[in-house]
Design an enzyme around this catalytic site. Sequence first.
Site, short mmCIF file in Angstrom:
data_model
loop_
_atom_site.label_atom_id
_atom_site.label_comp_id
_atom_site.label_asym_id
_atom_site.label_seq_id
_atom_site.Cartn_x
_atom_site.Cartn_y
_atom_site.Cartn_z
N TYR A 53 -13.78 33.82 61.77
CA TYR A 53 -13.97 32.54 62.47
C TYR A 53 -14.85 32.80 63.69
O TYR A 53 -14.39 33.11 64.78
CB TYR A 53 -12.62 31.92 62.87
CG TYR A 53 -11.76 31.54 61.68
CD1 TYR A 53 -12.31 31.40 60.41
CD2 TYR A 53 -10.40 31.30 61.82
CE1 TYR A 53 -11.53 31.06 59.31
CE2 TYR A 53 -9.61 30.95 60.72
CZ TYR A 53 -10.19 30.84 59.47
OH TYR A 53 -9.41 30.50 58.39
N HIS A 128 -8.11 37.51 52.85
CA HIS A 128 -8.68 36.17 52.97
C HIS A 128 -9.06 35.52 51.63
O HIS A 128 -8.72 34.36 51.40
CB HIS A 128 -9.92 36.24 53.88
CG HIS A 128 -10.23 34.99 54.61
ND1 HIS A 128 -10.78 34.96 55.87
CD2 HIS A 128 -10.07 33.68 54.28
CE1 HIS A 128 -10.93 33.70 56.27
NE2 HIS A 128 -10.52 32.91 55.32
N SER A 208 -6.64 23.55 55.61
CA SER A 208 -7.30 22.23 55.64
C SER A 208 -6.34 21.14 55.19
O SER A 208 -6.66 20.32 54.31
CB SER A 208 -8.59 22.20 54.79
OG SER A 208 -9.60 22.97 55.38
N PRO A 209 -5.14 21.09 55.78
CA PRO A 209 -4.14 20.11 55.30
C PRO A 209 -4.56 18.67 55.51
O PRO A 209 -4.07 17.77 54.83
CB PRO A 209 -2.91 20.44 56.16
CG PRO A 209 -3.44 21.12 57.38
CD PRO A 209 -4.64 21.88 56.90
N LEU A 210 -5.49 18.44 56.45
CA LEU A 210 -5.92 17.07 56.72
C LEU A 210 -7.26 16.76 56.04
O LEU A 210 -7.88 15.74 56.32
CB LEU A 210 -6.02 16.85 58.24
CG LEU A 210 -4.74 17.20 59.01
CD1 LEU A 210 -4.94 17.04 60.51
CD2 LEU A 210 -3.57 16.32 58.54
N GLY A 212 -9.91 18.92 56.09
CA GLY A 212 -11.00 19.70 56.68
C GLY A 212 -11.59 19.05 57.92
O GLY A 212 -11.38 17.86 58.17
N1 LIG Z 1 -7.70 30.70 54.15
C1 LIG Z 1 -8.80 30.02 54.08
O1 LIG Z 1 -9.70 30.29 53.25
C2 LIG Z 1 -9.02 28.90 55.05
C3 LIG Z 1 -10.09 28.00 54.89
C4 LIG Z 1 -10.22 26.96 55.81
C5 LIG Z 1 -9.32 26.84 56.84
N2 LIG Z 1 -8.30 27.76 56.99
C6 LIG Z 1 -7.31 27.65 58.08
O2 LIG Z 1 -6.68 26.38 58.00
C7 LIG Z 1 -6.80 25.72 59.24
C8 LIG Z 1 -6.85 24.22 59.04
O3 LIG Z 1 -7.96 23.84 58.28
P1 LIG Z 1 -9.24 23.10 58.91
O4 LIG Z 1 -9.29 23.34 60.36
O5 LIG Z 1 -10.38 23.50 58.08
O6 LIG Z 1 -8.99 21.58 58.55
P2 LIG Z 1 -7.88 20.48 58.88
O7 LIG Z 1 -6.70 21.10 59.50
O8 LIG Z 1 -7.67 19.72 57.63
O9 LIG Z 1 -8.64 19.53 59.87
C9 LIG Z 1 -9.00 19.97 61.14
C10 LIG Z 1 -9.43 18.80 61.98
O10 LIG Z 1 -8.40 17.85 62.03
C11 LIG Z 1 -8.35 17.24 63.28
N3 LIG Z 1 -6.91 17.01 63.57
C12 LIG Z 1 -5.97 17.98 63.70
N4 LIG Z 1 -4.76 17.44 63.91
C13 LIG Z 1 -4.94 16.09 63.94
C14 LIG Z 1 -4.07 14.99 64.12
N5 LIG Z 1 -2.75 15.19 64.30
N6 LIG Z 1 -4.61 13.75 64.09
C15 LIG Z 1 -5.93 13.56 63.89
N7 LIG Z 1 -6.80 14.58 63.71
C16 LIG Z 1 -6.32 15.82 63.72
C17 LIG Z 1 -8.93 18.22 64.27
O11 LIG Z 1 -9.72 17.51 65.19
P3 LIG Z 1 -10.18 18.09 66.63
O12 LIG Z 1 -11.10 19.23 66.29
O13 LIG Z 1 -10.85 16.95 67.23
O14 LIG Z 1 -8.97 18.58 67.32
C18 LIG Z 1 -9.67 19.22 63.40
O15 LIG Z 1 -11.04 19.29 63.64
C19 LIG Z 1 -8.07 26.31 59.85
O16 LIG Z 1 -8.15 26.04 61.23
C20 LIG Z 1 -7.90 27.74 59.48
O17 LIG Z 1 -6.99 28.38 60.38
C21 LIG Z 1 -8.15 28.77 56.10
#
Ligand SMILES: NC(=O)c1ccc[n+]([C@@H]2O[C@H](COP(=O)([O-])OP(=O)(O)OC[C@H]3O[C@@H](n4cnc5c(N)ncnc54)[C@H](OP(=O)(O)O)[C@@H]3O)[C@@H](O)[C@H]2O)c1
Length: 286
Positions: A53, A128, A208-210, A212
């Site tokens: 990251y 990963h 990416s529960p939301l 992405g």
């Molecule tokens: N293992 C893997 O291959 C892999 C791949 C992707 C991601 N990940 C991990 O999974 C985590 C989560 O995935 P992600 O960050 O890609 O996507 P995500 O959690 O689906 O979405 C992230 C976005 O959601 C917004 N958000 C968060 N909480 C919220 C809420 N309660 N209400 C409204 N908006 C909200 C945030 O906005 P703001 O930025 O404005 O706060 C953020 O930019 C990553 O941070 C990473 O640690 C792992």
Amino acid sequence: MHVRQIGDTKVSAIGLGGMPMSIEGRPEESRSISTIHAALHAGITLIDTADAYHLGADDVGHNESLIAQALASYGGDTSQVLVATKGGHLRPGGGSWTLDGSPEHLRQACEASLRRLGVEAIGLYQFHRPDPRVPYAESVGAIRDLLDEGKIRMAGISNANPSQIHLAQEILGGRLASVQNQFSPAFRSSEPELELCDELGIAFLPWSPLGGIKSAADLGSRFQPFAEVAKEVDATPQQVTLAWMLAKSPIVIPIPGSSRPETIRASAAAADLQLTTEQISRLDQA
Ligand SMILES: NC(=O)c1ccc[n+]([C@@H]2O[C@H](COP(=O)([O-])OP(=O)(O)OC[C@H]3O[C@@H](n4cnc5c(N)ncnc54)[C@H](OP(=O)(O)O)[C@@H]3O)[C@@H](O)[C@H]2O)c1
């Protein structure tokens, strides 16, 4: 904050995903530090990161360093915080994501993560993503060696299918603590892995529960039933999504990414949200 379990460790039912604070579009460092502090203040004790990251090749481990810095400057008790990092992905530049699942790389990557996190053993180290050029058993074998040597306290895998979960569990001698796969209203094809983790008692961390970074804001407009239930329970569609996942099984621990204190506070509050069986089945079918 409700707690759940990864291996032998209790963690908050909702974790913080660190990726948006370190890749393209990341905010200023001070806002990221405030976001991590807000998570800790809200009772979050699981922070998900990865050495990959970051932006360019000169910036490897940006997120791990940021988390180490935020934990050091918090002022409160951080002894219960589990930092879960990963190795096996690289970002050589130009926005690309490449793979190296070789045992040599994983060992070097783990040593570098240990230094950046400033710990003697990494709380949870996750492989990963499978590297098609390296037999999966060899990559996971490297993770087992790190576990046996005490460099990592718990082992996890990510982006794994059911047969890889079984193989990893075998290679690790029953010590597979977590599986981290993509799972959201828009991406449900990890249901078989979630169910397998439930059966085996392994923590399942939806990434990416939301939907992405780019799609999280549109969750309610893309998935109407999530917006409807949100109105019914006086919450947001994003909070309903997290509560829906938590209701699937006690082994589920979502890790929503955040780059603002407001969003991680809102996500943490979702752990208290109770949905009815009828609401859950409407969301299952959405
Ligand atoms: N293992 C893997 O291959 C892999 C791949 C992707 C991601 N990940 C991990 O999974 C985590 C989560 O995935 P992600 O960050 O890609 O996507 P995500 O959690 O689906 O979405 C992230 C976005 O959601 C917004 N958000 C968060 N909480 C919220 C809420 N309660 N209400 C409204 N908006 C909200 C945030 O906005 P703001 O930025 O404005 O706060 C953020 O930019 C990553 O941070 C990473 O640690 C792992």
